[in-house]
Structures are given as C-alpha cells and as structure tokens.
Design a protein around this motif. Structure first.
Motif, mmCIF file in Angstrom:
data_model
loop_
_atom_site.group_PDB
_atom_site.id
_atom_site.type_symbol
_atom_site.label_atom_id
_atom_site.label_comp_id
_atom_site.label_asym_id
_atom_site.label_seq_id
_atom_site.Cartn_x
_atom_site.Cartn_y
_atom_site.Cartn_z
ATOM 1 N N CYS A 8 -8.371 -31.552 -1.281
ATOM 2 C CA CYS A 8 -9.770 -31.576 -1.752
ATOM 3 C C CYS A 8 -9.954 -31.053 -3.172
ATOM 4 O O CYS A 8 -11.035 -31.176 -3.735
ATOM 5 N N GLY A 9 -8.917 -30.414 -3.743
ATOM 6 C CA GLY A 9 -9.021 -29.933 -5.110
ATOM 7 C C GLY A 9 -9.534 -28.517 -5.272
ATOM 8 O O GLY A 9 -9.661 -28.025 -6.390
ATOM 9 N N TRP A 10 -9.822 -27.812 -4.155
ATOM 10 C CA TRP A 10 -10.273 -26.420 -4.259
ATOM 11 C C TRP A 10 -9.147 -25.589 -4.871
ATOM 12 O O TRP A 10 -7.970 -25.797 -4.575
ATOM 13 N N GLU A 11 -9.512 -24.660 -5.744
ATOM 14 C CA GLU A 11 -8.510 -23.886 -6.473
ATOM 15 C C GLU A 11 -8.524 -22.425 -6.054
ATOM 16 O O GLU A 11 -9.587 -21.818 -5.986
ATOM 17 N N TYR A 12 -7.329 -21.894 -5.759
ATOM 18 C CA TYR A 12 -7.169 -20.463 -5.493
ATOM 19 C C TYR A 12 -6.574 -19.815 -6.733
ATOM 20 O O TYR A 12 -5.489 -20.192 -7.174
ATOM 21 N N ASP A 13 -7.293 -18.860 -7.291
ATOM 22 C CA ASP A 13 -6.850 -18.126 -8.479
ATOM 23 C C ASP A 13 -6.487 -16.718 -8.035
ATOM 24 O O ASP A 13 -7.343 -15.975 -7.537
ATOM 25 N N GLU A 14 -5.214 -16.346 -8.202
ATOM 26 C CA GLU A 14 -4.754 -15.027 -7.755
ATOM 27 C C GLU A 14 -5.518 -13.894 -8.425
ATOM 28 O O GLU A 14 -5.729 -12.841 -7.809
ATOM 29 N N ASP A 31 1.251 -13.854 -0.575
ATOM 30 C CA ASP A 31 0.834 -12.740 0.273
ATOM 31 C C ASP A 31 -0.363 -13.075 1.153
ATOM 32 O O ASP A 31 -0.782 -12.243 1.967
ATOM 33 N N LEU A 32 -0.906 -14.280 0.995
ATOM 34 C CA LEU A 32 -2.008 -14.693 1.870
ATOM 35 C C LEU A 32 -1.472 -14.814 3.291
ATOM 36 O O LEU A 32 -0.292 -15.128 3.496
ATOM 37 N N PRO A 33 -2.318 -14.571 4.290
ATOM 38 C CA PRO A 33 -1.856 -14.703 5.684
ATOM 39 C C PRO A 33 -1.317 -16.109 5.945
ATOM 40 O O PRO A 33 -1.778 -17.081 5.347
ATOM 41 N N GLU A 34 -0.362 -16.218 6.852
ATOM 42 C CA GLU A 34 0.221 -17.523 7.174
ATOM 43 C C GLU A 34 -0.821 -18.485 7.733
ATOM 44 O O GLU A 34 -0.685 -19.698 7.595
ATOM 45 N N ASP A 35 -1.890 -17.936 8.335
ATOM 46 C CA ASP A 35 -2.920 -18.802 8.901
ATOM 47 C C ASP A 35 -4.057 -19.089 7.907
ATOM 48 O O ASP A 35 -5.099 -19.629 8.292
ATOM 49 N N PHE A 36 -3.842 -18.757 6.627
ATOM 50 C CA PHE A 36 -4.836 -19.050 5.594
ATOM 51 C C PHE A 36 -5.059 -20.552 5.524
ATOM 52 O O PHE A 36 -4.124 -21.342 5.580
ATOM 53 N N VAL A 37 -6.336 -20.941 5.417
ATOM 54 C CA VAL A 37 -6.678 -22.346 5.240
ATOM 55 C C VAL A 37 -7.669 -22.482 4.091
ATOM 56 O O VAL A 37 -8.409 -21.549 3.776
ATOM 57 N N CYS A 38 -7.676 -23.630 3.478
ATOM 58 C CA CYS A 38 -8.619 -23.933 2.409
ATOM 59 C C CYS A 38 -10.039 -23.773 2.957
ATOM 60 O O CYS A 38 -10.365 -24.318 4.006
ATOM 61 N N PRO A 39 -10.888 -23.003 2.264
ATOM 62 C CA PRO A 39 -12.244 -22.789 2.770
ATOM 63 C C PRO A 39 -13.117 -24.039 2.720
ATOM 64 O O PRO A 39 -14.149 -24.080 3.386
#
Length: 53
Positions: A8-14, A31-39
């Motif tokens: 979807c193009g959502w960007e995660y900036d550390e 370091d994000l949880p393994e179950d992290f998903v794109c919001p």
C-alpha cells in the motif's frame, strides 16, 4: 532508516516510530514485534522493503 509497505505504500520511519500504534520513536524496524502489521493494509513485516535514500 525508512521502510515502505510493498502493498500500500505506507512508510515506517525509524526516527519517527509509529506513536499512534504504541511504537516509540527510534525503534528499529528489526526490533518491531514479529506480529507487527502495516496499520493501513495489515501486511506483515515480510511485505516491507528498505527505502534507499
């Protein structure tokens, strides 16, 4: 470092984190949880690509 969702193009900036979803600024992508998903679309971490700056 920044990572973008391939679906979807959502960007995660550390540097910024995702405070709306409880992820503090400065949190490394690995370091994000393994179950992290794109919001936005729910894609898993394996659907993200590193943004080359």
């Amino acid at each position: 470092m920044k990572y973008v969702c391939d679906l979807c193009g959502w960007e995660y900036d550390e540097e910024v984190g995702d405070v709306d979803n409880g992820i503090e600024a400065g949190t490394k992508f690995e370091d994000l949880p393994e179950d992290f998903v794109c919001p936005l679309c729910g894609a898993g971490k394996d659907e993200f690509s590193k943004v080359e700056e």
